[in-house]
Design a protein around this motif. Sequence first.
Motif, mmCIF file in Angstrom:
data_model
loop_
_atom_site.group_PDB
_atom_site.id
_atom_site.type_symbol
_atom_site.label_atom_id
_atom_site.label_comp_id
_atom_site.label_asym_id
_atom_site.label_seq_id
_atom_site.Cartn_x
_atom_site.Cartn_y
_atom_site.Cartn_z
ATOM 1 N N MET A 236 0.849 -1.195 0.000
ATOM 2 C CA MET A 236 0.000 0.000 0.000
ATOM 3 C C MET A 236 0.886 1.248 0.000
ATOM 4 O O MET A 236 0.651 2.195 -0.766
ATOM 5 N N ALA B 261 3.702 1.511 -1.177
ATOM 6 C CA ALA B 261 4.384 1.619 -2.466
ATOM 7 C C ALA B 261 3.434 2.018 -3.590
ATOM 8 O O ALA B 261 3.792 2.819 -4.445
ATOM 9 N N PHE B 262 2.231 1.440 -3.599
ATOM 10 C CA PHE B 262 1.409 1.523 -4.808
ATOM 11 C C PHE B 262 0.236 2.502 -4.740
ATOM 12 O O PHE B 262 -0.507 2.624 -5.704
ATOM 13 N N VAL B 263 0.020 3.168 -3.626
ATOM 14 C CA VAL B 263 -0.990 4.229 -3.635
ATOM 15 C C VAL B 263 -0.501 5.318 -4.588
ATOM 16 O O VAL B 263 0.657 5.712 -4.545
ATOM 17 N N ARG B 264 -1.376 5.753 -5.495
ATOM 18 C CA ARG B 264 -1.004 6.820 -6.433
ATOM 19 C C ARG B 264 -1.987 7.972 -6.252
ATOM 20 O O ARG B 264 -3.170 7.835 -6.538
ATOM 21 N N ILE C 155 11.332 1.838 -0.019
ATOM 22 C CA ILE C 155 10.115 1.384 -0.696
ATOM 23 C C ILE C 155 10.356 1.431 -2.199
ATOM 24 O O ILE C 155 10.838 2.436 -2.720
ATOM 25 N N HIS D 232 8.523 1.779 -5.484
ATOM 26 C CA HIS D 232 7.184 2.223 -5.872
ATOM 27 C C HIS D 232 6.697 1.596 -7.168
ATOM 28 O O HIS D 232 5.508 1.590 -7.439
ATOM 29 N N ARG E 238 2.753 12.685 -5.231
ATOM 30 C CA ARG E 238 1.824 11.688 -5.773
ATOM 31 C C ARG E 238 2.217 10.281 -5.357
ATOM 32 O O ARG E 238 1.658 9.307 -5.842
ATOM 33 N N ASN E 239 3.207 10.192 -4.491
ATOM 34 C CA ASN E 239 3.680 8.904 -3.968
ATOM 35 C C ASN E 239 4.257 8.000 -5.058
ATOM 36 O O ASN E 239 4.142 6.791 -5.000
#
Lengths: 477, 410
Positions: free
Chosen positions: A120, A122-125, B46, B48, B103-104
């Motif tokens: 989560m 890592a991949f929340v955009r 992390i 991404h 925007r992570n």
Amino acid sequence: MIYAPSLPERGTFVAWRNVARLLMSHHVPPDDIDWSGRPGLFTPRAIPEAVGPHNVNVTKNFLKLSESVVWNSDPERFAFLYKALWRLRLRDGDPLSQSDVLGRRLHLLAKSVGRDIHKMHAFVRFHELPSPGRRRFAAWFEPEHYILEPGSHFFMKRFADMDWMIATPRLTARFEGGVISYHTGGRKPPLPADASEELWATYFANIFNPARIKMNAMRSEMPKKYWKNLPETRLIPSMLAEAEERVARMREAGASASRPGAAIISTRYRNSMEKIEENPKNLKDAKRSSRQCRRCSLCEMATQTVWGVGPENASLMIVTDQPGDREDLTGELLDGEFGAALRELTTGAGFDFSEIYVTTAVKHFKFRPEDGRRIPLAPDRAEIEHCLWWLDMELAFVRPRLVLALGTAPVIALISDGNALELRRGAFETGRHGGRVMIAGAFSGKRDRAAKTRNGAFEVEAVNEFSRAFQYLKTHV
Amino acid sequence: MVGISLRDKLAILSDAAKYDASCASSGGEKRDSRKGGLGSSGGSGICHAYTPDGRCISLLKILMTNFCIFDCAYCINRVSSNVERARFSVDEVVDLTLEFYRRNYIEGLFLSSGIIRSSDQTMSDMVRIARSLRDIHAFRGYIHLKTIPDASPELIREAGLYADRLSINVELPQDRSVRRLAPEKRPETIRATMAQMRLEGEAAKEKSHTGRLARKFAPAGQSTQMIIGADDTDDVAILNSASRLYTGYRLRRVYYSAFSPIPDSSAALPLVKPPLMREHRLYQADWLLRFYGFTADEIATGARDGNLDLAIDPKLAWALQHRGLFPLDVNRASREMLLRVPGFGVRTVDRLIAARRNRSLRYEDLVRIGASVKKARSFVVLPGWRPTGLIDSATLPSFFAAKPEQMKLL
């Protein structure tokens, strides 16, 4: 089944802990509890409100494990945890050990939660939403477990200066004005197009190297179940499709002609680089030249050439075997314990340390790595002989009246003959350069160690030797 | 460079940066934005996203510019290459980093650069970008700066003030290869910079006599990269070189990067398929160096003609050469020896040791604890299992060889 506690979706851990604590305090066995949350055929008994007579103590490890396991979507998670509590009370083996069947199960549940939280993060955009004031962002994420609550702390710490929302099918987290709140989840909210997303796609496509395809490595870390919410994954099929062709084109194109004008730049730069001077005119030029030395293979192991220090007109030159560990790193001879010891002992013998020229027989540090440290090794004869090039230059420029050889390598370098050193300690001999060389014994061997294991006898002997050198210089003008 | 869009610049300058394998964003200083600013760091890194080359995207990895006055044969940005050139402004890099971060998409910035005008000029431009992120935008995310060869010690010191990690690439495992393929680079000054970075890092950790910490310096340490397969250095020489780098300069990581074809290549280097399996074996051996107590010389005993066996992993190769030490009694063996059993990882060994304090371990426990039993069982003995005859069998290596694969039709 007698008890059937129902636990909330938010604050699940605290709720589970309270119920479990109450039931354990009444010594309710695991088989009497239905943790499924689904109403059964019989009306369950109410959970006792008052604490029962039994003490409930758990270890930190259990708390840590259960804090993670409760978020798993496995319907049996609460029952497993309670069973572990029960076995801990009965002292029935170690239900938290990886080698226990239940313990292994709990660890796997916790691990799966941890991985889901990590994914989560890592991949929340986030997509930017229009906003007049503080910037606002929103994201949609579909986790495997009920991890939005424990997973949100990370975003609170990272994105404290903006408002954001993460929606999931079960729960939505809102962070507004620095305050987090949780609401019922639902369907994917509308997310407006975001200008940075196009740049992100550009980056994703261009950082990829088509010559090394490793799809398995990619899929194991970025499982396909997450792909639908990752905008960049849409590019993968075309990136793969073109990869082979791109590599083939590179191979066909082969080497290209040099860009016009490049040769001029290269020539100019290379001419400005430091070079070895065959005949340096003074000590300074010799030192600069020595930085490029590749006369033996030691330069590849060591960091850099370490040159001698002291005035060019010194009467006394002290030669030790090679630079030590720290001197190799800083490039400065006498930087470290050995330098401090030498300063102290020569001063004790009457010298002004700043008037002595100190150097080494071999100018690169020789060592072998062991247990994370560099153990000094004595230079061999060939290395000593290669390095005479530089030592002779120092002798020629400084022209000392006396040279003090501290250790085997300096004696070999200065006199060629390194035999029967014990018998020759303290002797004055004639060096290859024609001048006087005194063989000093106190510092022979490993200089770093000699400096570290300073003891009374060693110091007395060393000061004694330096005093004799001092006397010699006084009487032989 | 008028007229070139930000998007085109990004395409050029990320394409130019992709040959650097380093991506770590872990370790270092614990920071977050609860008391102002943007971002956090200090936990485990992390990743991404992942690209189909199996490499992770953790940082925005870009060059400040791909103009370069050096002529390194293996590099797409060398002065003699005809590749399209671009240069980012300070604000462009800063904005890209911050907007991607919000925007992570990323953990932070990994900034490298071609060398323009001079090493010091380039380095100080890069430091300006890092300083702007930290001081003007209060960015608390991760910054990795590649230091430029021959940049002055003062600039390195300043870079360490803003960056979490610094790195300088040794590029090739032997000095003579560097001199041949990268004639403007000098191995001795690269090592001197590594030595400086180690000493600065150590000095920053020491407390002064008043108890105050010295000024900050790259809290996540330093790393380097070696290109594999561009010269003829064998694996044992590569590992010896890595082991000297680890002990001498306290590197966190040495990255091995299989030499990969580049567009617009130089005649000095033929284009070959990147040796990905060799790269993988080197990483495994590197792990043995750092976490399993192996020395480069020990790993070398399992190598053939100086190169690691591509068919089996280096630990297994070593164990097959030292069968006299096995089978090992899992209930009695020391930690050091357990770490040498093929199929046992560091975590497995720690779990075994914790579990055997309470009771004697049986064969079934190995599976539960997470050992790779298929590999380990020829080398261990414990209640419920005895590898009769296996260890002495001349055919033991074939147990581990890869299964033959059906040939594919063309």
